[in-house]
Design an enzyme around this catalytic site. Structure first.
Site, mmCIF file in Angstrom:
data_model
loop_
_atom_site.group_PDB
_atom_site.id
_atom_site.type_symbol
_atom_site.label_atom_id
_atom_site.label_comp_id
_atom_site.label_asym_id
_atom_site.label_seq_id
_atom_site.Cartn_x
_atom_site.Cartn_y
_atom_site.Cartn_z
ATOM 1 N N HIS A 150 46.026 44.276 35.485
ATOM 2 C CA HIS A 150 44.676 44.168 35.587
ATOM 3 C C HIS A 150 43.766 44.408 33.997
ATOM 4 C CE1 HIS A 150 40.685 45.252 37.247
ATOM 5 N NE2 HIS A 150 41.176 45.006 38.474
ATOM 6 N N HIS A 201 42.964 48.504 45.204
ATOM 7 C CA HIS A 201 43.860 48.694 44.080
ATOM 8 C C HIS A 201 44.907 50.031 44.527
ATOM 9 C CE1 HIS A 201 42.218 45.411 42.069
ATOM 10 N NE2 HIS A 201 41.206 46.079 41.439
ATOM 11 N N GLU A 257 43.991 38.118 37.689
ATOM 12 C CA GLU A 257 44.920 38.881 38.245
ATOM 13 C C GLU A 257 45.651 38.132 39.190
ATOM 14 O OE1 GLU A 257 42.815 42.224 40.033
ATOM 15 O OE2 GLU A 257 41.383 41.232 38.669
HETATM 16 C C1 BGC Z 1 38.215 43.471 41.620
HETATM 17 C C2 BGC Z 1 36.542 43.807 41.319
HETATM 18 C C3 BGC Z 1 36.707 45.345 41.101
HETATM 19 C C4 BGC Z 1 37.444 45.531 39.917
HETATM 20 C C5 BGC Z 1 37.605 46.934 39.187
HETATM 21 C C6 BGC Z 1 38.702 43.641 40.465
HETATM 22 O O1 BGC Z 1 40.178 43.381 40.427
HETATM 23 O O2 BGC Z 1 37.989 42.333 42.210
HETATM 24 O O3 BGC Z 1 35.850 43.696 42.658
HETATM 25 O O4 BGC Z 1 35.377 46.084 40.513
HETATM 26 O O5 BGC Z 1 38.758 45.189 40.031
HETATM 27 O O6 BGC Z 1 37.825 47.678 40.133
#
Ligand code: BGC
Length: 377
Positions: free
Chosen positions: A206, A132, A341
């Site tokens: 998210h 991310h 997402e």
């Molecule tokens: C991911 C997860 C992660 C979460 C929070 C999601 O988009 O796929 O693996 O734990 O975000 O970070």
């Protein structure tokens, strides 16, 4: 006063005064102080309310959606996204709740990718991978915000310049994310980005949803449909293997709506790796169309997602652990919310068979995702 009662009062007053009814833009948008960054910068909250009294609240930290308030089947308003009441928790303990994630949403294997034979190394903030956008991704930036109102909707345009080298990504990237909330309870998210040097981009929203209310417990009973015949299997660090696998005859099959819990405990290696669902589905259509639909029988609330992106990450909130106290001082349990997402596939820069996430200076990245909310009586 509720939004509806307010409108009825205004309409009544207008009739009495002989005015023409003009349900125009006033009262759709209000701003207030949400908090302060550690360096003293103000964080502002934008509340957008529509004609039926539904609302969304957005802050200029991380483009975070801090609440979405919608009626249930009895007409009672409830907040359907997980989150916090203060800046500190969003900065220190939030698993990206409600935030815009970028420059690269989801994972890049070992934090490494190359463009034109030049290798870039990112922070391995989700060891051994980059997740991310890094240690200070878009979710932790203070964005410039300009609110707008029209007769049909209102929203906020958030913009950001991520400098060349920010989190080790190449190119100075100009990003614009626009949230628009209308009278049909539709939240539209428009993304735009340009760069001055070739770079990679994958940007997403998210939010963790619980259609029964953010503080109502687990989401296992929500009935989920994902419009995908395929998904991208992962390895034990949650990086795609590169395979595009069929969902048929596996727990990954959401082509017909089924409760999230129905197959989540099946003995299936992919579910073991993700501790539940944490995968990218390959959407059947690559033009703007319906990607997913979720229905929560208890509250009657429905969320439909439309996008032009090629993939969608369904994360069933497996790593939420009850340790984090969110809004209303509620401790969010494991699977207390789910994310959907819209995105390009994780780790695309390292997979030639995945659609490209390269952005070059002569191009503009543009994308649209719509979250459409309703209730089934
Ligand atoms: C991911 C997860 C992660 C979460 C929070 C999601 O988009 O796929 O693996 O734990 O975000 O970070």
């Amino acid at each position: 006063m509720t939004g509806r009662l307010f409108l009825l009062t205004v309409q009544f007053a207008m009739i009495l005064s002989g005015c023409e009814m003009d349900l125009s833009k006033e009262n759709r948008l209000s701003t207030s102080k949400f908090g302060e960054m550690p360096d003293g910068r103000d964080i502002t909250k934008y509340t957008i309310t529509n004609k039926s009294g539904s609302s969304i609240e957005v802050i200029n930290l991380g483009g975070i959606i801090v609440s979405i308030n919608l009626p249930d089947l009895k007409g009672n308003m409830g907040d359907i996204v997980l989150g916090y009441d203060n800046v500190t928790q969003y900065l220190q303990e939030s698993p990206y709740m409600g935030a815009i994630v970028g420059r690269y949403a989801n994972r890049i294997a070992n934090g490494k990718f190359s463009i034109d034979n030049e290798e870039y190394t990112l922070a391995q903030n989700n060891a051994p991978n980059a997740l991310h956008g890094g240690l200070e991704g878009f979710d932790k930036k203070v964005w410039s915000a300009s609110p707008f109102e029209t007769n049909e909707n209102a929203g906020v345009i958030l913009s950001l310049i991520s400098e060349d080298g920010d989190q080790e990504y190449p190119g100075s990237l100009k990003v614009e994310v626009t949230y628009t909330f209308d009278d049909q309870n539709q939240l539209t998210v428009d993304y735009k980005a340009t760069t001055d040097k070739s770079t990679v981009i994958n940007i997403s929203q998210h939010s963790y949803f619980n259609l029964n209310g953010h503080n109502s417990g687990q989401i296992g009973d929500h009935e989920m449909m994902i419009n995908a015949n395929h998904y991208t299997p992962i390895n034990d660090t949650l990086i795609p293997t590169g395979e595009i696998a069929r969902v048929e005859n596996t727990p990954m099959d959401f082509r017909k709506a089924k409760p999230i819990n129905e197959d989540i405990n099946t003995d299936f290696k992919q579910l073991e790796y993700g501790l539940g669902y944490d995968h990218n589905w390959v959407l059947n259509q690559d033009e703007f169309s319906q990607a997913a639909k979720v229905y929560a029988p208890k509250s009657g609330r429905i969320m439909e997602i439309y996008t032009d992106q090629p993939g969608i990450q369904f994360y069933s909130g497996n790593f939420i652990d009850g340790m984090s106290y969110g809004k209303d001082n509620f401790a969010y349990p494991k699977r207390g919310g789910f994310c959907l997402e819209t995105q390009h596939f994780p780790d695309s820069p390292n997979h030639k068979n995945f659609s490209s996430t390269l952005l070059i200076p002569s191009e503009t990245f543009e994308s649209k995702t719509v979250f459409k909310f309703s209730v089934r009586q």
